[in-house]
Design an enzyme around this catalytic site. Structure first.
Site, PDB file in Angstrom:
ATOM      1  N   SER A   1      48.722  62.933  73.701  1.00  0.00           N
ATOM      2  CA  SER A   1      49.214  62.984  75.116  1.00  0.00           C
ATOM      3  C   SER A   1      47.917  62.028  75.957  1.00  0.00           C
ATOM      4  O   SER A   1      48.271  61.537  77.055  1.00  0.00           O
ATOM      5  CB  SER A   1      49.414  64.330  75.545  1.00  0.00           C
ATOM      6  OG  SER A   1      50.309  64.911  75.142  1.00  0.00           O
TER       7      SER A   1
ATOM      8  N   LYS B   1      45.267  72.922  80.167  1.00  0.00           N
ATOM      9  CA  LYS B   1      46.183  74.135  80.372  1.00  0.00           C
ATOM     10  C   LYS B   1      45.142  75.501  80.835  1.00  0.00           C
ATOM     11  O   LYS B   1      45.758  76.228  81.069  1.00  0.00           O
ATOM     12  CB  LYS B   1      47.019  74.315  79.295  1.00  0.00           C
ATOM     13  CG  LYS B   1      47.807  73.325  79.104  1.00  0.00           C
ATOM     14  CD  LYS B   1      48.864  73.347  80.284  1.00  0.00           C
ATOM     15  CE  LYS B   1      50.160  72.537  80.057  1.00  0.00           C
ATOM     16  NZ  LYS B   1      51.152  72.539  81.009  1.00  0.00           N
TER      17      LYS B   1
END
Lengths: 105, 301
Positions: free
Chosen positions: B259, B42
């Site tokens: 994830s 991110k």
């Protein structure tokens, strides 16, 4: 009757409702009544062996039932149960405090 | 560019030799996004959205950066806000883990906790309400709808994969939260590599343990998502993702979050289906590191 709060991603399996009033005196009984009323919820909450999925957390009021008496945790008529998605499988002290702060909405 | 901003990106591809040992005709690589300075993939979109805000004058002295996040975008914003001198306010579902909150506090961000029943959709609603109430106070990147999110991957993640595989990548596999990684990287790969196949990973159900990822059938579809990019979809169970997360730590020495485990689980499933008459290069994303999840039960398995 105890009220069960349904998280957003499961509401489509509960007739679009954000909470369901269910009968029962323990967590297991209340969740059994919930899945009897809304059959589509069952596979999302329980595995094939009938155990609660490890990434699903259930809170009685604001306490994780995993640290109470698990499925046998008593539930009174004025209690609420909340089904809280566990983002990463853990459980955290009091994520429901935010609900209490907002008047239980 | 400020030093910490310049440290984002150019992460290595790490070959998964043991986990993919059963498919020697397939080289499976994880792109080590956990090596970004904020610890996750991110950092890329957060940097792009903030630089775009600065360039367009939407982010200027006196403004607070406001974002809705399940963790990693908030950590990236908090890091960049600290580096650039902007306060950061984040709407975060209250069931985000203590690891996420610890990172955010370390960078000095302020948190608005939102209903744990409503996930990131609820956090995004709260952020929109706050912007509507005080439009002059905030710079709101809105990662779910900001084209700079996917463009960050179109201009960096995708080209890096092409460069580091010498154009030999045959498959790209990734799940989605905002979909920025999948959309931007897939667009870049499809533009540069003829015949590349982009495989979308989805949690198998509406309740799951894939931190930062969304089950699209039961949540709001991000505005930047483009369903035409996925050549195939693979559904992965949370338990399988957790198992692969543990194996990545114990067999590959890669300490990553769940994830990443989901992405690698999908990459391994894909590898098992690929024909043996030729070689394949499968690339997936190791989204973030494992440190934030140290308190989670799945490490015990």
């Amino acid at each position: 009757m105890p009220k069960v709060f349904i998280p957003t991603p499961l509401r489509s399996y509960a007739g679009g409702q954000d909470s369901v009033d269910c009968a029962g005196a323990t967590v297991a009984e209340v969740l059994a009544d919930l899945t009897a009323r809304h059959k589509g919820l069952e596979k999302h909450l329980f595995d094939e062996a009938g155990a609660m999925r490890s990434f699903v957390n259930v809170y009685r009021n604001d306490e994780d039932v995993r640290y109470l008496e698990k499925e046998k945790t008593p539930v009174g008529a004025s209690d609420t149960l909340s089904i809280v998605p566990s983002i990463a499988g853990g459980s955290h002290r009091d994520p429901l405090a935010v609900l209490t702060d907002r008047g239980g909405s | 560019m400020h030093d910490v901003l310049a440290a984002i990106g150019n992460t290595p591809l790490v070959r998964l030799t043991r986990l993919a040992a059963g498919t020697p005709h397939v080289a499976v690589y994880g792109k080590a996004e956990f090596l970004n300075p904020g610890g996750s993939v991110k950092d890329r979109p957060a940097r792009a959205m903030i630089l775009d805000g600065l360039a367009r004058g939407l982010l200027r002295p006196g403004k607070t950066i406001l974002e809705a996040t399940s963790g990693n975008t908030g950590i990236a914003d908090a890091m960049l806000g600290a580096a650039l001198g902007f306060p950061v306010l984040l709407c975060l579902p209250a069931n985000a883990g203590p690891g996420q909150r610890g990172f955010l506090k370390a960078f000095g961000a302020q948190l608005v906790l939102t209903s744990p029943l409503e996930g990131t959709d609820g956090a995004a609603r709260r952020a929109r309400e706050m912007v509507a109430a005080e439009p002059d106070r905030f710079f709101y990147p809105d990662q779910y709808a900001n084209d700079e999110n996917w463009r960050a991957h179109f201009t960096t993640t995708g080209p890096e994969i092409v460069r580091d595989t010498a154009g030999r990548v045959t498959h790209f596999v990734a799940g989605s939260g905002t979909s920025g990684t999948f959309v931007g990287t897939s667009r870049a790969l499809k533009a540069a590599v003829p015949g590349v196949s982009c495989v979308w990973m989805q949690p198998s159900g509406p309740l799951h343990g894939f931190e930062g990822m969304k089950h699209y059938a039961s949540t709001e579809i991000p505005a930047i998502y483009d369903a035409t990019l996925a050549d195939a979809t693979l559904e992965i169970e949370t338990e399988e993702a957790w198992e692969v997360t543990r194996r990545l730590a114990r067999e590959e020495g890669l300490f990553v979050g769940p994830s990443s485990g989901g992405n690698v689980a999908a990459a391994l499933r894909l590898a098992a289906t690929l024909p043996k008459d030729r070689e394949h290069v499968v690339v997936t994303i190791l989204c973030d590191g494992g440190a934030k999840y140290l308190g989670e039960r799945f490490w015990e398995g």
